[in-house]
Design an enzyme around this catalytic site. Structure first.
Site, mmCIF file in Angstrom:
data_model
loop_
_atom_site.group_PDB
_atom_site.id
_atom_site.type_symbol
_atom_site.label_atom_id
_atom_site.label_comp_id
_atom_site.label_asym_id
_atom_site.label_seq_id
_atom_site.Cartn_x
_atom_site.Cartn_y
_atom_site.Cartn_z
ATOM 1 N N LEU A 7 0.830 -1.210 0.000
ATOM 2 C CA LEU A 7 0.000 0.000 0.000
ATOM 3 C C LEU A 7 0.863 1.258 0.000
ATOM 4 C CD1 LEU A 7 -2.926 -0.846 2.463
ATOM 5 C CD2 LEU A 7 -2.867 -1.001 -0.029
ATOM 6 N N HIS A 8 1.949 1.262 0.772
ATOM 7 C CA HIS A 8 2.836 2.433 0.789
ATOM 8 C C HIS A 8 3.479 2.651 -0.581
ATOM 9 C CE1 HIS A 8 2.424 2.434 5.162
ATOM 10 N NE2 HIS A 8 3.049 3.592 5.181
ATOM 11 N N GLU A 9 3.849 1.581 -1.239
ATOM 12 C CA GLU A 9 4.446 1.727 -2.565
ATOM 13 C C GLU A 9 3.426 2.264 -3.565
ATOM 14 O OE1 GLU A 9 7.504 1.967 -5.061
ATOM 15 O OE2 GLU A 9 7.703 1.206 -3.012
#
Length: 514
Positions: free
Chosen positions: A334-336
């Site tokens: 999700l962060h990527e």
């Protein structure tokens, strides 16, 4: 050739309101995505409505069986019921996947501005998580309805709106706007709305947003630009120095953003929605370990991960350590998506940054459990060092470096020499040097949108465009793909501009004579 203007970096006010490379297409696509993404919640409502009918049918069959009425095709009905339930799960999966996939592809390939892309991607991720929670929770509520013995484990507050009475558009709309990622049929509610409280919180959001913009433009951006040549030459000592300088600015910006979002905006939204549970964070700054920080700084996401990923895995026999690894891998993805997609550089830094938290958590956990205060102090120091020096500044520097390598300077290559491109031929000359192509591409990207508008406005209303002008406009309108064009296509575009009499005036608003 000097790549940067030190005087502009080190002195003077660097704030520029109009110096932002956003295009009308970015704004239009961003607005369309913002309007369409919540439609997936409506699709989830339609799917759940179908599931309710199947659940009611199952209850009816059970009552007929209990009354001694056995139909010959009862087994076939049960098989059909189970098959439909699998179709419902598949429909939820497809709906949630499309919610995130369409936005991700649109942002990556069609929205150039990273801030607009980030807002679109963040909105899609939030709705995707809400969609998932809505599907998972209603699945459990259906199970409790069909197996009354398990209903005793449901929270008492759920009795105010038992399944399937919660499957309504009003109930789903409240969850859409509520400041939580966990779906419940009922939430604790406050008795009234304090509009003065809302006004104060929104004033904080506006003020802090302006502060973040000023700090980013005046301090963070120059530091990042001034680090590029050191990154390119792998000057470790200079890179470390830049990271230490950047750590102060990034920490201030991050803290301002944290306060604006979690303290101001979410509390204002909770007040409007009369949402009672307002523990959006706890004292993460006192974390005695890295694990404590991740459990306390973002409560909405932590509750989602615990309820829908960690607890189900542990309940299925996974060890807590293995379940934690899955949580951080999922969070890393999700962060990527939130960082790599809007910047058009999926380089894995955000993902690796999250996965690396696993050994940090394991290393600081014994410090948290040590008797006395010393272990907790050491653990808190480890957290702050990893947070301030190794984490955010390094990630910001790497993604900024990748952005510059792909798109080049926002100011333009000729602007670094002190003058704009005097003509299309000057830009063509720079294209001959392949080492300058990424930066020159970005300069052209900025210019194409402006040139298109000026070309279209140059013709008086009602005047028909000749074939050459129409072809030039079409190529200019396709210029968002210029970063992937070869030199031949780029030269053709510039020859069009030169033939039409345009000079290189990057983002200027001068009238164009025909």
């Amino acid at each position: 050739m000097a790549l940067y203007r030190p005087a502009a970096v080190l002195y003077g006010v660097l704030i520029c309101i109009r110096c932002h490379d956003y295009r009308r297409q970015d704004l239009i696509l961003g607005a369309v995505l913002y309007a369409l993404v919540p439609c997936h919640l409506f699709a989830a409502y339609v799917i759940e409505s179908a599931a309710v009918q199947q659940a009611k049918g199952a209850i009816g069959r059970r009552k007929r069986d209990e009354s001694g009425i056995n139909l010959q095709d009862d087994e076939q009905e049960k098989k059909a019921f189970q098959s439909i339930w699998r179709y419902i799960a598949l429909a939820h999966t497809i709906n949630s996947t499309l919610c995130l996939l369409v936005t991700t592809l649109t942002v990556f390939f069609a929205i150039h501005h990273p801030l607009i892309g980030t807002l679109c991607e963040l909105h899609a991720v939030i709705v995707w998580l809400k969609n998932s929670s809505y599907a998972f929770t209603n699945r459990d509520l259906r199970h409790a309805l069909l197996h009354p013995g398990s209903a005793a484990s449901l929270p008492e507050i759920y009795s105010a709106c038992p399944y399937p009475r919660n499957i309504t558009l009003s109930n789903l709309s409240y969850f859409w706007w509520a400041p939580t990622l966990i779906y419940q049929p009922v939430y604790p509610r406050s008795s009234n709305i304090r509009w003065t409280f809302i006004a104060k919180r929104m004033a904080e959001v506006v003020g802090l947003s302006i502060f973040i913009w000023l700090a980013s433009a005046q301090y963070a951006a120059p530091l990042l630009r001034n680090s590029l040549n050191k990154m390119a030459s792998l000057d470790i000592a200079s890179i470390t120095e830049r990271l230490m300088k950047l750590s102060t600015v990034s920490l201030i910006i991050w803290l301002a953003g944290f306060f604006a979002l979690f303290q101001s905006f979410l509390n204002a939204l909770a007040e409007i929605m009369r949402f009672g549970d307002r523990e959006f964070y706890t004292d993460w700054w006192n974390s005695p370990s890295v694990g404590t920080y991740w459990r306390t700084w973002n409560k909405p996401v932590y509750y989602f991960m615990r309820r829908h990923i960690y607890s189900p895995l542990v309940g299925r026999g996974w060890t807590p350590q293995a379940a934690s690894v899955i949580v951080f891998v999922f969070s890393g993805i999700l962060h990527e998506l939130l960082v790599g997609v809007p910047t058009h550089n999926i380089i894995g830094v955000a993902f690796v940054g999250m996965v690396v938290q696993i050994p940090l958590i394991a290393a600081t956990l014994p410090l948290e459990k040590m008797q006395g205060i010393n272990g907790k102090i050491i653990g808190n120091c480890v957290f702050w060092v990893s947070f301030c020096l190794v984490g955010q500044p390094l990630a910001a520097l790497l993604y900024f470096f990748a952005w510059q390598a792909k798109y080049g300077s926002e100011d333009g290559l000729y602007a670094d020499r002190g003058t704009p491109y005097p003509s299309a031929q000057a830009a063509i000359d720079d294209l001959q040097d392949e080492t300058l192509l990424p930066r020159t591409y970005h300069d052209m990207y900025l210019f194409m949108g402006e040139a298109t508008r000026r070309l279209e406005n140059a013709h008086r209303p009602g005047k028909l465009l000749d074939t050459h002008h129409e072809a030039a406009i079409q190529r200019l309108q396709d210029s968002e793909k210029v970063g992937r064009y070869g030199p031949d296509k780029v030269l053709m575009i510039f020859n069009d501009i030169d033939t039409l009499g345009f000079e290189w005036q990057c983002l200027s608003r001068l009238d164009v004579s025909q």
